[in-house]
Design a protein around this motif. Structure first.
Motif, PDB file in Angstrom:
ATOM      1  N   TYR A 133       3.690   7.030   7.500  1.00 39.52           N
ATOM      2  CA  TYR A 133       3.642   6.169   8.677  1.00 39.52           C
ATOM      3  C   TYR A 133       4.992   5.508   8.912  1.00 39.52           C
ATOM      4  O   TYR A 133       5.537   5.501  10.012  1.00 39.52           O
ATOM      5  CB  TYR A 133       2.542   5.125   8.463  1.00 39.52           C
ATOM      6  CG  TYR A 133       2.470   4.069   9.522  1.00 39.52           C
ATOM      7  CD1 TYR A 133       1.992   4.382  10.781  1.00 39.52           C
ATOM      8  CD2 TYR A 133       2.872   2.769   9.247  1.00 39.52           C
ATOM      9  CE1 TYR A 133       1.929   3.409  11.754  1.00 39.52           C
ATOM     10  CE2 TYR A 133       2.820   1.795  10.207  1.00 39.52           C
ATOM     11  CZ  TYR A 133       2.348   2.116  11.465  1.00 39.52           C
ATOM     12  OH  TYR A 133       2.290   1.152  12.426  1.00 39.52           O
ATOM     13  N   ARG A 134       5.543   4.980   7.839  1.00 37.08           N
ATOM     14  CA  ARG A 134       6.839   4.285   7.983  1.00 37.08           C
ATOM     15  C   ARG A 134       7.938   5.263   8.411  1.00 37.08           C
ATOM     16  O   ARG A 134       8.806   4.937   9.188  1.00 37.08           O
ATOM     17  CB  ARG A 134       7.258   3.641   6.674  1.00 37.08           C
ATOM     18  CG  ARG A 134       6.237   2.794   6.047  1.00 37.08           C
ATOM     19  CD  ARG A 134       6.475   1.321   6.306  1.00 37.08           C
ATOM     20  NE  ARG A 134       5.257   0.624   5.954  1.00 37.08           N
ATOM     21  CZ  ARG A 134       4.560  -0.125   6.783  1.00 37.08           C
ATOM     22  NH1 ARG A 134       4.973  -0.340   8.009  1.00 37.08           N
ATOM     23  NH2 ARG A 134       3.456  -0.697   6.387  1.00 37.08           N
ATOM     24  N   LEU A 182       0.515   8.181   2.567  1.00 37.19           N
ATOM     25  CA  LEU A 182       0.216   8.054   3.986  1.00 37.19           C
ATOM     26  C   LEU A 182       1.006   6.896   4.584  1.00 37.19           C
ATOM     27  O   LEU A 182       1.536   6.994   5.689  1.00 37.19           O
ATOM     28  CB  LEU A 182      -1.290   7.841   4.178  1.00 37.19           C
ATOM     29  CG  LEU A 182      -2.112   9.074   3.813  1.00 37.19           C
ATOM     30  CD1 LEU A 182      -3.584   8.731   3.842  1.00 37.19           C
ATOM     31  CD2 LEU A 182      -1.803  10.208   4.758  1.00 37.19           C
ATOM     32  N   ASP A 183       1.094   5.846   3.794  1.00 41.87           N
ATOM     33  CA  ASP A 183       1.870   4.687   4.221  1.00 41.87           C
ATOM     34  C   ASP A 183       3.329   5.065   4.469  1.00 41.87           C
ATOM     35  O   ASP A 183       3.916   4.750   5.504  1.00 41.87           O
ATOM     36  CB  ASP A 183       1.763   3.618   3.129  1.00 41.87           C
ATOM     37  CG  ASP A 183       2.462   2.362   3.521  1.00 41.87           C
ATOM     38  OD1 ASP A 183       2.039   1.742   4.506  1.00 41.87           O
ATOM     39  OD2 ASP A 183       3.449   2.005   2.850  1.00 41.87           O
ATOM     40  N   LYS A 243       8.893   1.478  11.220  1.00 42.62           N
ATOM     41  CA  LYS A 243       8.583   0.055  11.169  1.00 42.62           C
ATOM     42  C   LYS A 243       8.690  -0.431   9.735  1.00 42.62           C
ATOM     43  O   LYS A 243       7.838  -0.139   8.903  1.00 42.62           O
ATOM     44  CB  LYS A 243       7.151  -0.170  11.649  1.00 42.62           C
ATOM     45  CG  LYS A 243       7.024  -0.520  13.110  1.00 42.62           C
ATOM     46  CD  LYS A 243       5.602  -0.967  13.356  1.00 42.62           C
ATOM     47  CE  LYS A 243       5.158  -0.582  14.757  1.00 42.62           C
ATOM     48  NZ  LYS A 243       3.705  -0.618  14.885  1.00 42.62           N
ATOM     49  N   ILE A 270       7.632   7.970  10.109  1.00 43.79           N
ATOM     50  CA  ILE A 270       7.514   8.419  11.502  1.00 43.79           C
ATOM     51  C   ILE A 270       7.836   7.289  12.463  1.00 43.79           C
ATOM     52  O   ILE A 270       8.587   7.456  13.416  1.00 43.79           O
ATOM     53  CB  ILE A 270       6.102   8.981  11.734  1.00 43.79           C
ATOM     54  CG1 ILE A 270       5.959  10.269  10.946  1.00 43.79           C
ATOM     55  CG2 ILE A 270       5.876   9.261  13.202  1.00 43.79           C
ATOM     56  CD1 ILE A 270       4.541  10.685  10.745  1.00 43.79           C
ATOM     57  N   THR A 271       7.294   6.101  12.186  1.00 43.95           N
ATOM     58  CA  THR A 271       7.504   5.029  13.142  1.00 43.95           C
ATOM     59  C   THR A 271       8.788   4.244  12.885  1.00 43.95           C
ATOM     60  O   THR A 271       9.360   3.686  13.809  1.00 43.95           O
ATOM     61  CB  THR A 271       6.334   4.046  13.095  1.00 43.95           C
ATOM     62  OG1 THR A 271       6.255   3.521  11.770  1.00 43.95           O
ATOM     63  CG2 THR A 271       5.036   4.737  13.432  1.00 43.95           C
ATOM     64  N   LYS A 331      -2.760   6.853  -0.701  1.00 46.47           N
ATOM     65  CA  LYS A 331      -2.569   5.825   0.302  1.00 46.47           C
ATOM     66  C   LYS A 331      -1.079   5.524   0.479  1.00 46.47           C
ATOM     67  O   LYS A 331      -0.586   5.387   1.604  1.00 46.47           O
ATOM     68  CB  LYS A 331      -3.313   4.569  -0.128  1.00 46.47           C
ATOM     69  CG  LYS A 331      -3.943   3.813   1.015  1.00 46.47           C
ATOM     70  CD  LYS A 331      -4.839   2.698   0.506  1.00 46.47           C
ATOM     71  CE  LYS A 331      -4.050   1.534  -0.041  1.00 46.47           C
ATOM     72  NZ  LYS A 331      -4.867   0.499  -0.643  1.00 46.47           N
TER      73      LYS A 331
END
Lengths: 153, 114, 116, 522, 103, 174, 85, 119, 84
Positions: free
Chosen positions: F90-91, F86-87, F96, F93-94, F83
């Protein structure tokens, strides 16, 4: 002295590094490695605990004199091991293929590797391992003491 | 087809080390340059022994192919330990020089001249 | 006629023993001459040297210090010494620079004329 | 039985005994200082004894080889290897054993001298172990017949010397000298290693004889030759790569300065060995010879003129060491330049003899002078000549030793410096009169500068009233070297016959060296 | 001046090193033999080690058998270098303990 | 004596792990390896006994804890690690992020426990242990994405920071 | 199968080359250390992959040594930044 | 294609992806701490997966050929994973702590409790 | 075997870059870090050249201990190349 986490982890890693270094030393004639490499690994273990506990604490546990003594003992046993072959010539590997300790023969070609071979080589590996452990360890300790002294100043 | 590329790397690395030793005024930089030269020489020795498609000269569980030349590796082992010994000694000299002179500038660390 | 102890050189020989014998004879002769000198002379009774009316300098002042010996020689070769001393900078970069420079020079020389 | 054992194994034992002693010294030093002195001096005496045995053996039976790890020890080439030496071989010819004799003698004198001189210092067990290791380095360099082994012993020698130079932490100045020395010798050693790598890559051999016999002298070999020869010329302290010499010699303890002379001469031996044996068969003798001659000339002249203006006693002597190295380079260079021509037998060989004889003479008298300088500094506490004076009143023996050394270095008969210089003058004169004239001028300037030292340090009024004679062991160290100076001065033919001539002919005969190793000749 | 001379000599040395690495004879010039990466010219000594090392020293790792047997003396010297360096570091840094002494 | 034995056995286990497959003694090991292993382990035990058992705390000798550890390692830990990655993906790529350093109090007492927890935190979602208080074992955690309102609290919510790890750490190490 | 391993290794090598950018660029020393740490971790993976690619299992020992020892130099640098010895 | 080959491919792909993400994160993120997040977590995870692929390969070889040294390969790789797991988080922690102590402020931070304690 | 050679090319370029970086910085600590990276990559290069013994030695001695010694020496002296 580094943080509690580093110290605890160093405590766990220290025997691991030590046994791995000794593994490299003992299998010097079978796998990559040998006296220098294994000794360096062990000395790095000493450096690890030294940095994680700080010089002020570690100098009571790991004494420079002991490391120097280890170095001298390793060198002496190395030169004595070399000297035992003086009957034929200095550095003669008389123990190999003799049937004594470390005296088994190996078949020619690729094989899985047998620990009980190679004559004087494992003994010399061990001696050099102890020597390099002591030598590099004491160098690190001296350097740490110098860094500590500059800190005090 | 890896055309002599390691040797070229050796040449470049040794030249970088020599450049540091010739032009840098900080003593520790000089030691770093020396360390680079030493690494370059080690790389040179090891790549001398390389044989195309060879494996390491260790018979333990080895596939049956050609082997690279073992002597340069033995020489390099010796050379590496000599290198670390030299580096350690030079750095301890640097420490003592700094304590007495208060500087590591090679333009100032020259009481012995003439 | 070179004997065992004679030292043969490219254009002759050299016998230190004979030289020593000659030296000893010369020393004996000089000792004899010295012996013939005035035996009544004693230290401290001699006349003081005359320095245009000034007092003679004490031995401490008369002793020429090392830095002043061969002053004339050094002054005569002043430009040479200025050059040579400017080379001895005491800078570690220069030490390595000389080494590398001579090596580069010798590389060129050996590459051009090194072969048999 | 015992005699045979010692005779056969002496090349190995010469290295093993001081090494063993060095490893054991810190252990003994922890228990008792006196036992440590006895141990070190005993080890040195034993080494000297072994060197004498080896000298006898080589003089009687010719070049000795000792193969480490072979069965038996004399089997240089394994029968199934197709004629290549695979192990490390000690090839001891007359030149090697000549240099080994110098190294062991100077080392013995230095060790005895140190006993009293370094009494007040801390870390003595390290000091003595380093002294022994330095001697091991010198002996290994001169005895070995293997390129990489040569490099290893060069490193031992350099590192031990650098550590010893820094031994007296004299407000950091000696450490500065040691740093410079260590950096310069480390980069030099790396360049030698690079050259060894080139030679190995070309010929797949590390043995000097094997490389010499396979030498094709391609461009790569020329590069390797330049790297090796320039580095060794730097290590032996020839101008213009001499800058570490005054620093290192000048700031080392007294005994170490004397031994550094021998260490430099081990590098000089390496230079000659590479010139004659390894590259000698293929390279141009004229180029190599003129390389040595020009280096020698510059070294002689600049060294002595720089020495004239110094006012630090050891720095002055260090510049003289540079200057005297020039004589050796000149002599051997003339021999090399005429090698292979009819002139070689006329005067070239004599020039080589002179140069080689000068090596031993220089080691003895420069060692003695450094020891006396150390004695003066030991009592006076300063090395500045401007602050000295009148020491002859209180240090009579030291003065006598100094006079002997100074007369010898200046080439005054009947001391040994005269003998070798005479040979060099006469033979070099036939090569080119100008060189001989310059050599004589340098000799005169040498005398002048030592008159300066004698005048300002020993003559004149008493400045230091409470100075006494130095302790006996220091005098004993000086006396050993003085003995050899007078011996070689009065009986030069002795040295020439038994030491120098075999050495020079061994150096001039690389074919014999190669065939001895590769199994052809005796 | 000084820097320019240094640069010139560095350049010459670099050219020599490059000559070792890249030989012009690869591009047609006649300049003699050179090193080729991956194809050593002579291999007789090393093939002796590879073929006989395992029998003679009974060790599978030929590098170890060279380091400790065939060229064991180098290893002794190299261990001595380490010993020397340790002693040297000890000698130099002994001033940190406060017993500094002048000449 | 106990530290020595523990360290020796520990070293021996690692040695045997490294040399498994070398022979046919006990299916895996040759007798020489065994002898050599015991010899070297004794050396290691003598050298390292004061380090491995620095805290003089022998709780970890209990096999139940090992079982819990294994369960933890292949259960929640691996899941959380996946997890976490994946987190991070995500961070990455974006881009955020809303980072900050918060304080948590896991209420652990032993050194090993807090080390365990800190390492777990470092390897799992969005958190990185920055510092630890020597006395109170309070952890300072760099949190890459602080939820709204969480930065106001003195002690961050331990469930939000590291899920059930503190409980697991207590179960395994204390 | 062998080609897959080498391809994997090549991609890992590209990641290493990218990490060198961080070592070169990183504004503070800590950034460079992070880059070094990343390089070390990936190199361990690369060594394990290559040992399979060369079909030489004994090469994995090097990866272990690497994993154990790269940590120490990281710790030394961290200790320097932290201050106090 | 055998099923275990597929598993290995998947493992390798996961490992490479996460290693790459870690490196990209290392390059993209603004300050030390966030970079550490990417560098530590992602590269450790990715390296573990590539190593797991090796372990899977070793077991497949062990089953198909019966050579016992494949077991050794698997065990050594496993040991390497353990070493990575033991060293990496501690290294990251040490760097983070050192960075904070040497005065590197977390960028874009909404809260910094450690800074408050230090005062 | 094109992949293997591409790996080596990248590795050698990386070696040159790190070698250059290790003398470029004014911050000696950064130089030490770069030297460490250089040593680690050199160890990988030895590995690729089929010299595992040398690779272990370089990883242990060259990269681990030399970096440590350099950092201790920098700690005992001065961090910046040019002293103010």
């Amino acid at each position: 002295m580094m943080s509690k986490i580093v110290r605890t982890q160093a405590n766990i890693l220290y025997p691991l590094i030590l046994i791995f270094g000794f593994y490299i030393v003992a299998h010097g004639h079978l796998t990559p490695g040998g006296g220098f490499q294994g000794g360096a690994v062990i000395a790095t273990g000493v450096a690890l605990v030294a940095i994680s506990f700080g010089y002020g604490k570690i100098k009571k546990w790991i004494k420079k004199t002991n490391l120097t003594a280890a170095e001298a003992v390793g060198l002496l046993s190395f030169i004595i091991a070399a000297f035992t072959g003086i009957g034929t010539s200095f550095f003669c590997n008389w123990l190999a293929n003799s049937g004594l300790i470390f005296g088994d023969t190996v078949p020619y070609g690729p094989n899985p590797g047998y620990l009980n071979t190679a004559g004087l080589l494992p003994i010399m590996n061990l001696a050099v391992g102890i020597e390099v452990l002591g030598g590099l360890g004491v160098v690190v300790m001296y350097m740490l003491s110098a860094a500590k002294a500059s800190e005090v100043k | 087809m890896l055309y002599n590329l390691p040797y070229i790397t050796v040449a470049v690395v040794i030249a970088i080390g020599l450049y540091a030793m010739l032009y840098k005024r900080n003593l520790i930089k000089i030691v770093i340059g020396l360390s680079l030269i030493e690494s370059g020489v080690n790389l040179f020795l090891v790549s001398l022994g390389y044989v195309q498609g060879g494996i390491a000269p260790i018979y333990t569980n080895a596939p049956k192919t050609e082997m690279v030349l073992p002597t340069p590796q033995a020489l390099t082992l010796t050379s590496i330990v000599i290198g670390v010994a030299t580096t350690a000694m030079l750095l301890s000299f640097c420490i003592v020089i700094y304590r007495h002179y208060g500087t590591l500038d090679s333009e100032k660390v020259r009481r012995l001249r003439g | 006629m070179t004997g065992f102890l004679d030292f043969s050189t490219p254009s002759g020989f050299w016998d230190p023993l004979r030289w020593i014998i000659v030296m000893i004879i010369a020393l004996l002769i000089s000792y004899y001459i010295w012996k013939r000198g005035n035996p009544k002379h004693k230290k401290g009774e001699q006349i003081k040297p005359f320095f245009s009316g000034y007092d003679a300098p004490s031995p401490e002042d008369a002793h020429i210090r090392a830095g002043n010996i061969y002053w004339g020689f050094i002054t005569a070769l002043k430009r040479y010494y200025a050059f040579v001393k400017s080379i001895h900078t005491g800078n570690i970069n220069d030490y390595i620079g000389w080494y590398v420079g001579i090596m580069a020079l010798m590389l060129i020389v050996f590459l051009l004329w090194g072969g048999a | 039985m015992m005699w045979d054992f010692l005779m056969h194994n002496s090349p190995a034992l010469i290295i093993a005994v001081p090494l063993f002693a060095a490893f054991f010294t810190p252990v003994i030093g922890r228990f008792s200082k006196k036992a440590m002195y006895a141990w070190v001096v005993g080890a040195m005496i034993f080494t000297e004894f072994l060197v004498l045995i080896l000298l006898y053996t080589v003089y009687t039976y010719g070049t000795q080889i000792y193969v480490f790890g072979a069965r038996p020890y004399s089997m240089a080439i394994p029968p199934d290897s197709g004629g290549i030496p695979v192990r490390i071989i000690f090839t001891v010819d007359s030149m090697s054993v000549f240099m080994a004799f110098i190294a062991a003698t100077v080392g013995l004198a230095g060790a005895i001298y140190s006993v009293a001189c370094e009494k007040g210092q801390s870390g003595q067990e390290k000091y003595y172990a380093l002294v022994l290791l330095m001697i091991v380095g010198m002996l290994g360099m001169v005895l070995t017949g293997d390129m990489f082994n040569f490099f290893v012993f060069l490193e031992i020698n350099s590192l031990a010397s650098a550590a010893l130079v820094s031994y007296r932490i004299n407000k950091g100045v000696s450490v500065e000298a040691a740093f410079k020395y260590a950096v310069v010798s480390a980069i030099g050693a790396l360049m030698i290693l690079f050259a060894i790598g080139i030679l190995y890559g070309e010929y797949d051999a590390l043995n000097m004889a094997m490389i010499a016999s396979r030498m094709q002298f391609t461009t790569l070999d020329k590069i390797a030759m330049a790297l090796i020869l320039v580095t060794l010329a730097m290590k032996c302290g020839s101008i213009p790569m001499h800058f570490w010499v005054p620093d290192g010699y000048g700031k080392a303890p007294g005994a170490i300065s004397a031994m550094l002379v021998a260490a430099s001469q081990a590098s000089l031996y390496g230079l000659f060995r590479m010139c004659f044996t390894v590259f000698g068969l293929a390279a141009s003798h004229i180029t190599l010879g003129y390389f040595l001659i020009i280096l020698g000339l510059i070294s002689m002249f600049v060294g002595v003129t720089m020495a004239l203006v110094q006012h630090d006693i050891k720095r002055l002597m260090a510049y003289h060491a540079v200057s005297q190295t020039g004589y050796m380079l000149l002599g051997v260079g003339v021999g090399l330049a005429t090698w292979g021509t009819p002139a070689f037998s006329q005067y070239g060989f004599a020039a080589m003899e002179g140069g080689i004889f000068h090596i031993i003479n220089h080691a003895m008298y420069k060692g003695l002078l450094f020891l006396t300088a150390g004695a003066v500094i030991y009592r006076v506490g300063t090395s500045d000549l401007n602050k000295m004076g009148g020491l002859a009143h209180s240090m009579k023996y030291t003065t006598i030793f100094f006079i002997i050394g100074a007369l010898s270095i200046a080439g005054i008969p009947p001391f040994n410096g005269y003998a070798s210089k005479l040979m060099i003058y006469e033979s070099v004169y036939q090569f080119n009169p100008l060189l001989a004239v310059i050599a004589m001028i340098v000799s005169i300037l040498t005398l002048a500068s030592f008159v300066k030292v004698f005048h300002s340090a020993f003559m004149g009024p008493k400045i230091y009233p409470d100075v006494k004679e130095v302790p006996k062991s220091m005098l004993a160290g000086m006396a050993i070297l003085t003995f050899f100076i007078i011996l070689f001065g009065i009986f030069p033919q002795l040295a020439i016959t038994y030491l120098v001539q075999p050495a020079a002919s061994a150096l001039a005969n690389p074919i014999g060296y190669i065939s001895r190793v590769l199994g052809g000749g005796p | 001046m000084r820097k320019a001379l240094m640069a010139a000599s560095l350049f010459v040395l670099f050219a020599a090193l490059l000559y070792v690495a890249v030989n012009p004879s690869d591009f047609g010039a006649e300049l003699g033999d050179h090193l080729v990466f991956g194809e050593p010219k002579y291999t007789d000594m090393d093939s002796y080690f590879i073929h006989n090392g395992q029998n003679q020293t009974a060790a599978n790792n030929i590098v170890t058998s060279i380091v400790f047997d065939y060229r064991g003396f180098d290893t002794l010297g190299e261990a001595s270098v380490l010993f020397t360096a340790v002693l040297g570091v000890g000698v130099v840094l002994r001033m940190l303990r406060g017993d500094e002494n002048d000449e | 004596m106990l530290p020595f034995i523990i360290t020796t056995i520990d070293a021996l286990i690692i040695y045997l792990l490294l040399t498994a497959g070398s022979g046919d003694f006990l299916y895996f090991w040759s007798p020489e390896e065994f002898v050599m292993g015991i010899f070297l382990s004794i050396i290691v035990g003598a050298l390292a006994r004061n380090y491995l058992c620095h805290s003089k705390n022998y709780r970890m000798l209990n096999p139940v804890r090992w079982l819990k550890f294994v369960v933890y390692a292949i259960g929640p830990f691996l899941f959380a690690m996946a997890k976490a990655n994946l987190d991070v993906a995500y961070r990455v790529i974006t881009g955020k992020i809303r980072p900050g350093i918060v304080k948590i109090d896991p209420k652990l007492n032993t050194d090993f426990g807090v080390t365990f927890l800190a390492n777990s935190i470092t390897l799992t979602p969005g958190t990185l242990s920055v510092d630890v208080d020597e006395d109170t074992n309070v952890l300072y955690v760099h949190w890459i994405n602080i939820p709204e309102g969480e930065e106001k609290k003195e002690y961050a919510d331990i469930k939000k920071v590291c899920g059930s790890f503190a409980d697991w750490a207590r179960r395994v190490a204390e | 199968m062998i080609d897959i391993w080498f391809l994997t290794a090549l991609i890992l090598m590209i990641w290493i080359a990218l990490s060198i950018i961080r070592v070169a660029a990183g504004p503070t020393a800590a950034d460079r250390v992070v880059g070094l740490d990343t390089i070390n971790t990936i190199v361990v993976a690369l060594m394990i992959i290559l040992s399979v690619a060369y079909n030489q299992l004994i090469y994995v020992d090097i990866a272990i040594v690497y994993a154990l020892l790269s940590f120490v130099s990281t710790l030394y640098i961290a200790k320097y930044l932290e201050g106090g010895f | 294609m055998l099923w275990w080959e597929l598993v290995i491919y998947i493992f390798v792909a996961i490992g490479l992806t996460f290693n790459g993400l870690g490196v990209i994160g290392l390059l993209r993120f603004p300050d030390v701490y966030t970079r550490l997040h990417a560098a530590t977590k992602a590269t450790t995870f990715g390296s573990i997966f590539t190593s797991l692929a090796v372990i899977g390969w070793a077991f497949a070889q062990l089953i198909s050929t019966g050579n016992s040294w494949n077991l050794t390969l698997a065990l050594h790789t496993f040991f390497a994973i353990i070493c990575l797991l033991l060293t990496n988080p501690v290294g990251a922690h040490a760097i983070a702590r050192a960075a904070h102590r040497s005065g590197v402020k977390p960028k874009q931070a909404v809260v910094d409790r450690l800074e408050e304690v230090k005062e | 075997m094109i992949f293997e050679e591409l790996i080596q090319v990248l590795l050698l370029v990386g070696l040159i870059i790190t070698a250059y970086l290790s003398i470029r910085f004014k911050d000696l600590l950064a130089c030490a870090v770069s030297l460490g990276a250089f040593s680690f990559l050199l160890s990988l290069e030895f590995y690729m050249l089929q010299a595992p013994d040398v690779a272990i030695a370089e990883a242990g001695i060259g990269a681990g201990l030399t970096t440590a010694i350099f950092i201790l020496a920098i700690k005992a002296t001065h961090r910046w190349e040019v002293e103010t």
